[in-house]
Design a protein around this motif. Structure first.
Motif, PDB file in Angstrom:
ATOM      1  N   ILE A  63       0.830  -1.224   0.000  1.00  0.00           N
ATOM      2  CA  ILE A  63       0.000   0.000   0.000  1.00  0.00           C
ATOM      3  C   ILE A  63       0.858   1.265   0.000  1.00  0.00           C
ATOM      4  O   ILE A  63       0.377   2.341   0.311  1.00  0.00           O
ATOM      5  CB  ILE A  63      -0.946   0.038   1.226  1.00  0.00           C
ATOM      6  N   THR A  68       1.955  -2.867   4.051  1.00  0.00           N
ATOM      7  CA  THR A  68       0.980  -3.728   3.374  1.00  0.00           C
ATOM      8  C   THR A  68      -0.389  -3.645   4.038  1.00  0.00           C
ATOM      9  O   THR A  68      -0.488  -3.387   5.240  1.00  0.00           O
ATOM     10  CB  THR A  68       1.417  -5.218   3.414  1.00  0.00           C
ATOM     11  N   GLY A  98      -6.358   1.569   6.204  1.00  0.00           N
ATOM     12  CA  GLY A  98      -7.648   1.869   6.832  1.00  0.00           C
ATOM     13  C   GLY A  98      -8.646   0.721   6.718  1.00  0.00           C
ATOM     14  O   GLY A  98      -9.788   0.834   7.180  1.00  0.00           O
ATOM     15  N   TYR A  99      -8.220  -0.396   6.115  1.00  0.00           N
ATOM     16  CA  TYR A  99      -9.164  -1.512   5.928  1.00  0.00           C
ATOM     17  C   TYR A  99      -9.632  -2.089   7.273  1.00  0.00           C
ATOM     18  O   TYR A  99     -10.835  -2.237   7.521  1.00  0.00           O
ATOM     19  CB  TYR A  99      -8.516  -2.602   5.067  1.00  0.00           C
ATOM     20  N   ILE A 114      -3.851   5.006  15.019  1.00  0.00           N
ATOM     21  CA  ILE A 114      -2.589   5.747  14.904  1.00  0.00           C
ATOM     22  C   ILE A 114      -1.733   5.173  13.778  1.00  0.00           C
ATOM     23  O   ILE A 114      -1.552   3.953  13.690  1.00  0.00           O
ATOM     24  CB  ILE A 114      -1.766   5.646  16.215  1.00  0.00           C
ATOM     25  N   ARG A 116       2.072   5.818  11.757  1.00  0.00           N
ATOM     26  CA  ARG A 116       3.365   6.468  11.903  1.00  0.00           C
ATOM     27  C   ARG A 116       3.813   7.180  10.624  1.00  0.00           C
ATOM     28  O   ARG A 116       4.530   8.173  10.679  1.00  0.00           O
ATOM     29  CB  ARG A 116       4.373   5.395  12.302  1.00  0.00           C
ATOM     30  N   HIS A 117       3.414   6.662   9.455  1.00  0.00           N
ATOM     31  CA  HIS A 117       3.818   7.269   8.181  1.00  0.00           C
ATOM     32  C   HIS A 117       2.837   8.354   7.773  1.00  0.00           C
ATOM     33  O   HIS A 117       1.670   8.058   7.494  1.00  0.00           O
ATOM     34  CB  HIS A 117       3.887   6.205   7.080  1.00  0.00           C
ATOM     35  N   GLY A 142       2.622   4.729  17.751  1.00  0.00           N
ATOM     36  CA  GLY A 142       1.707   3.813  18.414  1.00  0.00           C
ATOM     37  C   GLY A 142       2.222   3.240  19.728  1.00  0.00           C
ATOM     38  O   GLY A 142       1.438   2.776  20.547  1.00  0.00           O
ATOM     39  N   TYR A 143       3.540   3.261  19.925  1.00  0.00           N
ATOM     40  CA  TYR A 143       4.082   2.747  21.196  1.00  0.00           C
ATOM     41  C   TYR A 143       3.522   3.525  22.377  1.00  0.00           C
ATOM     42  O   TYR A 143       3.409   2.997  23.477  1.00  0.00           O
ATOM     43  CB  TYR A 143       5.617   2.867  21.218  1.00  0.00           C
ATOM     44  N   MET A 214       6.588  -3.243  13.755  1.00  0.00           N
ATOM     45  CA  MET A 214       6.203  -2.020  14.445  1.00  0.00           C
ATOM     46  C   MET A 214       7.491  -1.227  14.642  1.00  0.00           C
ATOM     47  O   MET A 214       8.471  -1.740  15.182  1.00  0.00           O
ATOM     48  CB  MET A 214       5.584  -2.364  15.795  1.00  0.00           C
TER      49      MET A 214
HETATM   50  N1  SAH Z   1      -4.319  -2.171   9.619  1.00  0.00           N
HETATM   51  C1  SAH Z   1      -3.593  -1.952   8.378  1.00  0.00           C
HETATM   52  C2  SAH Z   1      -2.313  -2.750   8.347  1.00  0.00           C
HETATM   53  C3  SAH Z   1      -1.186  -1.932   7.802  1.00  0.00           C
HETATM   54  S1  SAH Z   1       0.427  -2.618   8.015  1.00  0.00           S
HETATM   55  C4  SAH Z   1      -4.471  -2.212   7.180  1.00  0.00           C
HETATM   56  O1  SAH Z   1      -5.554  -2.796   7.350  1.00  0.00           O
HETATM   57  O2  SAH Z   1      -4.118  -1.798   6.074  1.00  0.00           O
HETATM   58  C5  SAH Z   1       0.923  -1.924   9.576  1.00  0.00           C
HETATM   59  C6  SAH Z   1       0.990  -0.426   9.665  1.00  0.00           C
HETATM   60  O3  SAH Z   1       1.572  -0.106  10.956  1.00  0.00           O
HETATM   61  C7  SAH Z   1       1.844   0.274   8.630  1.00  0.00           C
HETATM   62  O4  SAH Z   1       1.072   1.211   7.941  1.00  0.00           O
HETATM   63  C8  SAH Z   1       2.955   0.950   9.446  1.00  0.00           C
HETATM   64  O5  SAH Z   1       3.377   2.189   8.920  1.00  0.00           O
HETATM   65  C9  SAH Z   1       2.294   1.105  10.808  1.00  0.00           C
HETATM   66  N2  SAH Z   1       3.216   1.247  11.938  1.00  0.00           N
HETATM   67  C10 SAH Z   1       4.413   0.640  12.157  1.00  0.00           C
HETATM   68  N3  SAH Z   1       4.953   1.031  13.324  1.00  0.00           N
HETATM   69  C11 SAH Z   1       4.082   1.917  13.883  1.00  0.00           C
HETATM   70  C12 SAH Z   1       4.081   2.691  15.093  1.00  0.00           C
HETATM   71  N4  SAH Z   1       5.085   2.638  15.967  1.00  0.00           N
HETATM   72  N5  SAH Z   1       3.016   3.494  15.336  1.00  0.00           N
HETATM   73  C13 SAH Z   1       1.975   3.574  14.444  1.00  0.00           C
HETATM   74  N6  SAH Z   1       1.929   2.878  13.283  1.00  0.00           N
HETATM   75  C14 SAH Z   1       2.969   2.069  13.000  1.00  0.00           C
END
Ligand code: SAH
Length: 221
Positions: A63, A68, A98-99, A114, A116-117, A142-143, A214
């Protein structure tokens, strides 16, 4: 764009996907979860229209930003373990496409998520508004969880954590559940932690999964 409409073809593919999830290794049987996944137009969470046909395959998919959208079976298993009831306050770590956020909204949750990107956060925010899903999206780490919005009935982590973040345990209500994949890159075990006392948790493991990691500390723009 006509391709992005939710037409009978997409709905048919979605029905088929729900059957696959029911019969697959996850053996997901929670009717509310299956109904929610039957309702969310997954093809609208994948940007590149060249890959629309893969939107309803039971597989993860890129994505952008090296991230992903989770495999549908994984989304179903995590959603089932979360045992969401309508009106519950749910925190998601890792908004991504966002799925999963949309599936939680379909389950009637009040969702906080939350990411991070920054580019993913921005694209996904617009996407969810366009699709009519009302969730509170945040750009951050997110931590740390979302202390200003907590405590939460449920917390779901959708990236692989090296360990269970203390802050998230602290933001769970008594009786609350945290669902989190823990382990090294691409090789995690799914865990659910139920808060049964002030600092007492009932922990259960639910098999092996593969997640993007993460990422700690720095929040990238
Ligand atoms: N729930 C999403 C899954 C995306 S993959 C979906 O349904 O599409 C996991 C996501 O976690 C990534 O977008 C990544 O950027 C994010 N991520 C990784 N570490 C993170 C952190 N410390 N805080 C918040 N988001 C984080």
């Amino acid at each position: 764009m006509t391709l992005l409409n939710d037409d009978y073809r997409h709905q048919g593919m979605r029905k088929h996907l729900v059957q696959t999830i029911k019969q697959g290794p996850g053996k997901v049987s929670d009717e509310a979860v299956l109904r929610a996944m039957g309702a969310v137009p997954r093809h609208m969470f994948i940007d590149d229209s060249a890959f629309l046909s893969l939107a309803y395959a039971d597989q993860a998919f890129p994505i952008g930003c090296g991230q992903t959208i989770s495999q549908p079976t994984t989304v179903a298993v995590q959603s089932q373990l979360l045992r969401v009831e309508p009106g519950m306050k749910v925190l998601e770590i890792g908004t991504g496409s966002g799925y999963q956020t949309a599936v939680l909204c379909e389950l009637g949750a009040k969702v906080f998520s939350i990411e991070r990107h920054k580019p993913l956060f921005e694209t996904t925010k617009q996407r969810l508004v366009r699709l009519g899903y009302k969730a509170t999206l945040m750009h951050g780490d997110g931590y740390k969880g979302a202390p200003l919005h907590g405590p939460f009935d449920r917390i779901i982590v959708t990236c692989g954590a090296p360990e269970v973040p203390e802050a998230l345990l602290g933001q769970l209500k008594l009786g609350g559940i945290l669902v989190i994949p823990v382990g090294p890159d691409g090789r995690q075990k799914m865990w659910s932690w139920s808060k049964i006392g002030a600092d007492i948790f009932d922990r259960q493991e639910h098999g092996s999964f593969s997640f993007v990691p993460m990422l700690a500390h720095k929040v990238r723009g």
